[in-house]
Design a protein around this motif. Sequence first.
Motif, PDB file in Angstrom:
ATOM      1  N   ARG A 269       5.540   3.452   1.635  1.00 33.03           N
ATOM      2  CA  ARG A 269       5.089   2.143   1.153  1.00 33.03           C
ATOM      3  C   ARG A 269       5.320   1.096   2.241  1.00 33.03           C
ATOM      4  O   ARG A 269       6.352   1.114   2.913  1.00 33.03           O
ATOM      5  CB  ARG A 269       5.845   1.743  -0.118  1.00 33.03           C
ATOM      6  N   LYS A 270       4.344   0.217   2.369  1.00 33.61           N
ATOM      7  CA  LYS A 270       4.496  -0.876   3.325  1.00 33.61           C
ATOM      8  C   LYS A 270       3.617  -2.045   2.895  1.00 33.61           C
ATOM      9  O   LYS A 270       2.773  -1.906   1.996  1.00 33.61           O
ATOM     10  CB  LYS A 270       4.129  -0.414   4.734  1.00 33.61           C
TER      11      LYS A 270
ATOM     12  N   THR B 159      -6.746  -2.502   4.899  1.00 34.47           N
ATOM     13  CA  THR B 159      -6.500  -1.622   3.752  1.00 34.47           C
ATOM     14  C   THR B 159      -6.831  -2.344   2.450  1.00 34.47           C
ATOM     15  O   THR B 159      -7.362  -1.739   1.513  1.00 34.47           O
ATOM     16  CB  THR B 159      -5.045  -1.138   3.740  1.00 34.47           C
ATOM     17  N   ALA B 160      -6.526  -3.642   2.392  1.00 34.99           N
ATOM     18  CA  ALA B 160      -6.870  -4.441   1.211  1.00 34.99           C
ATOM     19  C   ALA B 160      -8.384  -4.456   1.020  1.00 34.99           C
ATOM     20  O   ALA B 160      -8.892  -4.285  -0.097  1.00 34.99           O
ATOM     21  CB  ALA B 160      -6.341  -5.861   1.370  1.00 34.99           C
ATOM     22  N   ARG B 161      -9.123  -4.652   2.107  1.00 36.40           N
ATOM     23  CA  ARG B 161     -10.589  -4.696   2.005  1.00 36.40           C
ATOM     24  C   ARG B 161     -11.149  -3.360   1.538  1.00 36.40           C
ATOM     25  O   ARG B 161     -12.020  -3.315   0.668  1.00 36.40           O
ATOM     26  CB  ARG B 161     -11.202  -5.078   3.354  1.00 36.40           C
ATOM     27  N   LEU B 162     -10.664  -2.270   2.109  1.00 29.90           N
ATOM     28  CA  LEU B 162     -11.192  -0.954   1.745  1.00 29.90           C
ATOM     29  C   LEU B 162     -10.941  -0.638   0.274  1.00 29.90           C
ATOM     30  O   LEU B 162     -11.819  -0.122  -0.424  1.00 29.90           O
ATOM     31  CB  LEU B 162     -10.575   0.120   2.636  1.00 29.90           C
TER      32      LEU B 162
ATOM     33  N   SER C  80       0.858  -1.184   0.000  1.00 31.46           N
ATOM     34  CA  SER C  80       0.000   0.000   0.000  1.00 31.46           C
ATOM     35  C   SER C  80       0.889   1.227   0.000  1.00 31.46           C
ATOM     36  O   SER C  80       2.048   1.179   0.449  1.00 31.46           O
ATOM     37  CB  SER C  80      -0.918   0.020   1.227  1.00 31.46           C
ATOM     38  N   ALA C  81       0.363   2.313  -0.531  1.00 27.15           N
ATOM     39  CA  ALA C  81       1.126   3.562  -0.586  1.00 27.15           C
ATOM     40  C   ALA C  81       0.259   4.703  -0.085  1.00 27.15           C
ATOM     41  O   ALA C  81      -0.943   4.746  -0.367  1.00 27.15           O
ATOM     42  CB  ALA C  81       1.587   3.836  -2.019  1.00 27.15           C
ATOM     43  N   ARG C  82       0.866   5.603   0.666  1.00 23.90           N
ATOM     44  CA  ARG C  82       0.154   6.799   1.106  1.00 23.90           C
ATOM     45  C   ARG C  82       1.149   7.936   1.250  1.00 23.90           C
ATOM     46  O   ARG C  82       2.342   7.712   1.486  1.00 23.90           O
ATOM     47  CB  ARG C  82      -0.582   6.568   2.421  1.00 23.90           C
ATOM     48  N   VAL C  83       0.648   9.150   1.096  1.00 21.16           N
ATOM     49  CA  VAL C  83       1.492  10.346   1.213  1.00 21.16           C
ATOM     50  C   VAL C  83       1.496  10.792   2.666  1.00 21.16           C
ATOM     51  O   VAL C  83       0.436  10.987   3.269  1.00 21.16           O
ATOM     52  CB  VAL C  83       0.971  11.475   0.302  1.00 21.16           C
ATOM     53  N   VAL C  84       2.671  10.937   3.234  1.00 22.51           N
ATOM     54  CA  VAL C  84       2.812  11.379   4.625  1.00 22.51           C
ATOM     55  C   VAL C  84       3.776  12.564   4.682  1.00 22.51           C
ATOM     56  O   VAL C  84       4.577  12.781   3.773  1.00 22.51           O
ATOM     57  CB  VAL C  84       3.322  10.235   5.527  1.00 22.51           C
TER      58      VAL C  84
END
Length: 282
Positions: A161-162, A168-171, A143-147
Amino acid sequence: MRDDKLLTRIAGLLRQAENTDNPHEAETFMQAAQRLATASSIDLAVARSHDPTARARVTPISRQIAIGEAGKRGLKTYVQLFVAIARANDVTVDVAGNSTFVLAYGFDGDIDTCEALYTSLIVQMVAASDAYLRSGAYKSEESARVVTRGTGWRARRVVERKQLSPITARLNFQSAFAERIGARLAQAREEARAQALADDQAADPAEDARRSSSTAAIALRDKELEVSDFYRTESTARGTWRPSNASAGYSEGARRAGDRAGRRAKIGADREFGGARGALEG
């Protein structure tokens, strides 16, 4: 309420979609159900445009629809699915701050259609996401997100990335599923509208070459304005609801899986029209 015979026909098409293992047949039955619902909505709008008494008697309403219990994970994706269905059926939606319920604004029959489709599709969406998680396919995804790292002038935005977590997979899966369902229903709706307008023009050709709008087109526009005016009068919503939660992270793999499931979903009814309404249990 719509005519019982019509609802029975729509429910029959939905059951046929549910019962076939052929994805092409399921798609055909699904689109037929949405086109029939749209055609009925158009017919009612045209009939009301010619009958002042009916227009005064049948007006838009608002209806509260339960989505789930407070604190349940994933309620935003449930709401996203309902909103996608509503957009294809001339219904405007306000969302509770905690996503536990929605307020639907529109004509009674259109809201009935939304509830019937949602009742079937929410079960399929959850079942498909459960199967995806059980498969373990998400474990090889990221998963990737901006922090924001650092403070003040040292602050900078980076992509973190982690390994993809189950929630998170379900969402991501369910969000993509809802988007695909919305696209499928919107396509069926536009096909039904185009056919209705073409039929209307053929049955009643304009004598004036400058005439640009058919009776059906005018009726549909009047209906949209009526629902819009009703919504502006009745709604007390503040702010704008957004379907995604950026903090949860983005997963291309989970979204691809959700999109595939949305393409395969059978727009069928595990409960018939007129059945019990309410939030999904579990």
